[in-house]
Design a protein around this motif. Sequence first.
Motif, PDB file in Angstrom:
ATOM      1  N   GLY A 102      48.608  50.058  37.270  1.00 46.85           N
ATOM      2  CA  GLY A 102      48.453  51.409  36.754  1.00 46.85           C
ATOM      3  C   GLY A 102      47.068  51.670  36.196  1.00 46.85           C
ATOM      4  N   GLY A 103      46.509  50.674  35.489  1.00 45.24           N
ATOM      5  CA  GLY A 103      45.174  50.843  34.921  1.00 45.24           C
ATOM      6  C   GLY A 103      44.100  50.974  35.986  1.00 45.24           C
ATOM      7  N   ILE A 104      44.161  50.119  37.011  1.00 44.14           N
ATOM      8  CA  ILE A 104      43.188  50.200  38.099  1.00 44.14           C
ATOM      9  C   ILE A 104      43.344  51.517  38.855  1.00 44.14           C
ATOM     10  CG2 ILE A 104      42.420  49.134  40.252  1.00 44.14           C
ATOM     11  CD1 ILE A 104      43.252  46.433  39.123  1.00 44.14           C
ATOM     12  N   ALA A 105      44.607  51.931  39.077  1.00 43.87           N
ATOM     13  CA  ALA A 105      44.842  53.181  39.787  1.00 43.87           C
ATOM     14  C   ALA A 105      44.318  54.380  38.998  1.00 43.87           C
ATOM     15  CB  ALA A 105      46.340  53.348  40.066  1.00 43.87           C
ATOM     16  N   HIS A 106      44.360  54.283  37.674  1.00 45.16           N
ATOM     17  CA  HIS A 106      43.910  55.398  36.831  1.00 45.16           C
ATOM     18  C   HIS A 106      42.414  55.649  37.001  1.00 45.16           C
ATOM     19  CE1 HIS A 106      43.944  58.216  33.514  1.00 45.16           C
ATOM     20  NE2 HIS A 106      43.006  57.524  32.892  1.00 45.16           N
ATOM     21  N   VAL A 107      41.624  54.585  37.195  1.00 43.93           N
ATOM     22  CA  VAL A 107      40.180  54.747  37.343  1.00 43.93           C
ATOM     23  C   VAL A 107      39.765  54.832  38.804  1.00 43.93           C
ATOM     24  CG1 VAL A 107      39.733  53.577  35.169  1.00 43.93           C
ATOM     25  CG2 VAL A 107      39.792  52.250  37.277  1.00 43.93           C
ATOM     26  N   SER A 108      40.691  54.580  39.731  1.00 44.67           N
ATOM     27  CA  SER A 108      40.377  54.691  41.155  1.00 44.67           C
ATOM     28  C   SER A 108      41.530  55.419  41.848  1.00 44.67           C
ATOM     29  CB  SER A 108      40.141  53.303  41.769  1.00 44.67           C
ATOM     30  OG  SER A 108      41.256  52.441  41.546  1.00 44.67           O
ATOM     31  N   ASN A 109      42.392  54.667  42.532  1.00 39.73           N
ATOM     32  CA  ASN A 109      43.605  55.215  43.127  1.00 39.73           C
ATOM     33  C   ASN A 109      44.556  54.058  43.420  1.00 39.73           C
ATOM     34  OD1 ASN A 109      42.935  54.134  45.841  1.00 39.73           O
ATOM     35  ND2 ASN A 109      41.338  55.730  45.798  1.00 39.73           N
ATOM     36  N   LEU A 110      45.784  54.396  43.816  1.00 38.82           N
ATOM     37  CA  LEU A 110      46.787  53.359  44.052  1.00 38.82           C
ATOM     38  C   LEU A 110      46.453  52.502  45.262  1.00 38.82           C
ATOM     39  CD1 LEU A 110      50.332  54.880  43.299  1.00 38.82           C
ATOM     40  CD2 LEU A 110      49.322  52.794  42.354  1.00 38.82           C
ATOM     41  N   SER A 111      45.768  53.053  46.248  1.00 42.85           N
ATOM     42  CA  SER A 111      45.393  52.263  47.418  1.00 42.85           C
ATOM     43  C   SER A 111      44.448  51.143  47.019  1.00 42.85           C
ATOM     44  CB  SER A 111      44.735  53.155  48.486  1.00 42.85           C
ATOM     45  OG  SER A 111      45.662  54.073  49.015  1.00 42.85           O
ATOM     46  N   PHE A 112      43.438  51.462  46.235  1.00 45.72           N
ATOM     47  CA  PHE A 112      42.501  50.426  45.787  1.00 45.72           C
ATOM     48  C   PHE A 112      43.215  49.412  44.901  1.00 45.72           C
ATOM     49  CE2 PHE A 112      39.442  48.630  42.820  1.00 45.72           C
ATOM     50  CZ  PHE A 112      38.419  48.224  43.676  1.00 45.72           C
ATOM     51  N   SER A 113      44.101  49.897  44.022  1.00 51.33           N
ATOM     52  CA  SER A 113      44.809  49.016  43.101  1.00 51.33           C
ATOM     53  C   SER A 113      45.694  48.024  43.846  1.00 51.33           C
ATOM     54  CB  SER A 113      45.648  49.857  42.138  1.00 51.33           C
ATOM     55  OG  SER A 113      46.242  49.053  41.146  1.00 51.33           O
ATOM     56  N   LEU A 114      46.451  48.513  44.836  1.00 52.95           N
ATOM     57  CA  LEU A 114      47.302  47.616  45.606  1.00 52.95           C
ATOM     58  C   LEU A 114      46.472  46.707  46.514  1.00 52.95           C
ATOM     59  CD1 LEU A 114      50.280  49.968  46.518  1.00 52.95           C
ATOM     60  CD2 LEU A 114      50.231  48.128  44.830  1.00 52.95           C
ATOM     61  N   GLY A 115      45.287  47.155  46.905  1.00 54.01           N
ATOM     62  CA  GLY A 115      44.382  46.278  47.645  1.00 54.01           C
ATOM     63  C   GLY A 115      43.953  45.091  46.799  1.00 54.01           C
ATOM     64  N   PHE A 116      43.751  45.321  45.508  1.00 58.95           N
ATOM     65  CA  PHE A 116      43.429  44.215  44.613  1.00 58.95           C
ATOM     66  C   PHE A 116      44.591  43.233  44.519  1.00 58.95           C
ATOM     67  CE2 PHE A 116      43.473  42.328  40.336  1.00 58.95           C
ATOM     68  CZ  PHE A 116      42.248  41.667  40.359  1.00 58.95           C
ATOM     69  N   VAL A 117      45.821  43.749  44.537  1.00 59.72           N
ATOM     70  CA  VAL A 117      46.994  42.880  44.524  1.00 59.72           C
ATOM     71  C   VAL A 117      47.018  42.002  45.773  1.00 59.72           C
ATOM     72  CG1 VAL A 117      49.517  42.817  44.522  1.00 59.72           C
ATOM     73  CG2 VAL A 117      48.313  44.451  43.081  1.00 59.72           C
ATOM     74  N   ALA A 118      46.589  42.543  46.924  1.00 58.78           N
ATOM     75  CA  ALA A 118      46.510  41.740  48.148  1.00 58.78           C
ATOM     76  C   ALA A 118      45.555  40.567  47.958  1.00 58.78           C
ATOM     77  CB  ALA A 118      46.056  42.609  49.320  1.00 58.78           C
ATOM     78  N   PHE A 119      44.451  40.798  47.258  1.00 61.55           N
ATOM     79  CA  PHE A 119      43.509  39.712  46.956  1.00 61.55           C
ATOM     80  C   PHE A 119      44.153  38.660  46.053  1.00 61.55           C
ATOM     81  CE2 PHE A 119      40.361  38.081  43.870  1.00 61.55           C
ATOM     82  CZ  PHE A 119      39.585  37.310  44.726  1.00 61.55           C
ATOM     83  N   VAL A 120      44.953  39.100  45.081  1.00 62.42           N
ATOM     84  CA  VAL A 120      45.659  38.160  44.200  1.00 62.42           C
ATOM     85  C   VAL A 120      46.616  37.289  45.014  1.00 62.42           C
ATOM     86  CG1 VAL A 120      47.336  38.008  42.312  1.00 62.42           C
ATOM     87  CG2 VAL A 120      45.435  39.623  42.165  1.00 62.42           C
ATOM     88  N   ILE A 121      47.320  37.900  45.962  1.00 58.82           N
ATOM     89  CA  ILE A 121      48.232  37.119  46.816  1.00 58.82           C
ATOM     90  C   ILE A 121      47.447  36.062  47.586  1.00 58.82           C
ATOM     91  CG2 ILE A 121      49.850  37.227  48.739  1.00 58.82           C
ATOM     92  CD1 ILE A 121      50.499  40.093  47.909  1.00 58.82           C
ATOM     93  N   ALA A 122      46.275  36.432  48.111  1.00 61.84           N
ATOM     94  CA  ALA A 122      45.469  35.480  48.876  1.00 61.84           C
ATOM     95  C   ALA A 122      45.061  34.282  48.039  1.00 61.84           C
ATOM     96  CB  ALA A 122      44.236  36.189  49.440  1.00 61.84           C
ATOM     97  N   LEU A 123      44.923  34.456  46.726  1.00 58.81           N
ATOM     98  CA  LEU A 123      44.563  33.339  45.845  1.00 58.81           C
ATOM     99  C   LEU A 123      45.656  32.276  45.783  1.00 58.81           C
ATOM    100  CD1 LEU A 123      42.897  35.223  42.846  1.00 58.81           C
ATOM    101  CD2 LEU A 123      41.764  33.980  44.694  1.00 58.81           C
ATOM    102  N   MET A 124      46.869  32.599  46.244  1.00 60.81           N
ATOM    103  CA  MET A 124      47.932  31.602  46.277  1.00 60.81           C
ATOM    104  C   MET A 124      47.587  30.455  47.223  1.00 60.81           C
ATOM    105  SD  MET A 124      51.283  34.129  46.403  1.00 60.81           S
ATOM    106  CE  MET A 124      52.411  32.767  46.772  1.00 60.81           C
ATOM    107  N   VAL A 125      46.825  30.719  48.270  1.00 56.89           N
ATOM    108  CA  VAL A 125      46.544  29.682  49.278  1.00 56.89           C
ATOM    109  C   VAL A 125      45.774  28.506  48.688  1.00 56.89           C
ATOM    110  CG1 VAL A 125      45.436  29.206  51.487  1.00 56.89           C
ATOM    111  CG2 VAL A 125      46.653  31.364  51.150  1.00 56.89           C
ATOM    112  N   PRO A 126      44.612  28.711  48.036  1.00 56.08           N
ATOM    113  CA  PRO A 126      43.952  27.543  47.434  1.00 56.08           C
ATOM    114  C   PRO A 126      44.780  26.885  46.343  1.00 56.08           C
ATOM    115  CG  PRO A 126      42.869  29.581  46.758  1.00 56.08           C
ATOM    116  CD  PRO A 126      43.806  29.938  47.869  1.00 56.08           C
ATOM    117  N   ALA A 127      45.571  27.672  45.608  1.00 57.67           N
ATOM    118  CA  ALA A 127      46.418  27.077  44.569  1.00 57.67           C
ATOM    119  C   ALA A 127      47.472  26.159  45.194  1.00 57.67           C
ATOM    120  CB  ALA A 127      47.090  28.166  43.742  1.00 57.67           C
ATOM    121  N   VAL A 128      48.025  26.553  46.342  1.00 58.24           N
ATOM    122  CA  VAL A 128      49.006  25.709  47.032  1.00 58.24           C
ATOM    123  C   VAL A 128      48.359  24.410  47.493  1.00 58.24           C
ATOM    124  CG1 VAL A 128      50.427  25.530  49.106  1.00 58.24           C
ATOM    125  CG2 VAL A 128      50.503  27.603  47.735  1.00 58.24           C
ATOM    126  N   LEU A 129      47.165  24.495  48.047  1.00 57.68           N
ATOM    127  CA  LEU A 129      46.475  23.288  48.519  1.00 57.68           C
ATOM    128  C   LEU A 129      46.193  22.336  47.370  1.00 57.68           C
ATOM    129  CD1 LEU A 129      43.967  24.919  51.054  1.00 57.68           C
ATOM    130  CD2 LEU A 129      46.192  23.863  51.520  1.00 57.68           C
TER     131      LEU A 129
END
Length: 395
Positions: free
Chosen positions: A348-375
């Motif tokens: 909600g905070g990121i969407a407030h200063v940008s939009n929900l598309s950008f905010s959910l795009g950041f969440v996609a980056f967070v999901i990608a961080l799972m890969v090195p953590a799994v390794l």
Amino acid sequence: MPTPRLAVFAVFLFNGALFLSWAARMPALAAQVGATEATLGLALLGASVGLALTAPFAARVCTTVGARKLIIAGVVVTVLAVPSLTLARSPLQLGLILFVLGSCGAALDVGMNVAAVAVTRSLDRPLMPQFHAGFSVGGLVGSLGAAAAANVGWGLTRHLVTVAVIGTLAMAWVIKAVPGVTGETADTPKDDRPVLKRPLLWLLAVITLFSAIAEGATSDWSALFFVNERGLSEAAAAAAYAGFSVAMAAARMFGEPVQRRLGPYRLLASGAVVAATGLALAVLVQEPAFGYVGFAFVGLGLAFAFPVIMDLAGEAGRRADGTGGEREIGLVTTVAYTGFLIGPPMVGGIAHVSNLSFSLGFVAFVIALMVPAVLLARRSRNRELTRLGADSTRP
């Protein structure tokens, strides 16, 4: 009388159905209380705070009264709190009611997972993903019910009261079959390994944290994303979450051969790639159809994250007599709740200063961080096994 396995599955389904019944009507709730994206994010924080604060207390209560009684308490308050959402007239009031719902969710979550462990051990089968599929099926039922209610013009009060009544009747039918197990007893062998000093457990917790952020963002913001960013109706937006739920439920219910073939760590890493790709597709391509497909990929990719991590954490704490893992699961679960705590207001905070598309795009980056953590987690597990001079008992 249902079997204990069916009864526990029904509790998971109940929890998911009631949660998504109100979450999928978030656009209507936001309009009811006059919330902006920022104030709605703060209101949603109430549920996560209730979840995080209540979970440790619920775990201690469960060791005393047992899983069944804890579930009963959670069910009773939940079926009262869900219709109470219609009484909120400001973001603050909405946040307070969501705090109560979050506390109920913590009690249900602890109780149903303890009961699920009891069933899996009694049947000697790895059924935890199937039990978690119950939550996904419940989410599907709740979201489709919300879509149908919005489509036929049902108001929030009529919809949520109906959901609460149906949930009460279902739980009254199955609750006696839920195992009334408690936690450790005086005769339980003790394990003195320092949980907080094991890198493996913290890495598993971080993976679950990222997954929880993604799941929370999907459940809380997907409907509003399709309404505000793609111009869909509330009914169509609520139905969009169904793809996520169907994919997650199917993977958990029928994905055992894949889990056996890939093993837990490769399954977690490949799932993170699928989920991150799906969410990126949903936010980058304007066509709503790609949004539906993208959120389905998110559900498919995250399907095994929580149950597999719980399995790995329990295995990391297994004692010589075959018991153990409670402390390890508790640590990972507590960190996961933090993800539900910070995820909605972060989006909600990121969407407030940008939009929900950008905010959910950041969440996609967070999901990608799972890969090195799994390794790193797999490497840490191998190091632990080398130091112990033992072989892993799981693939």
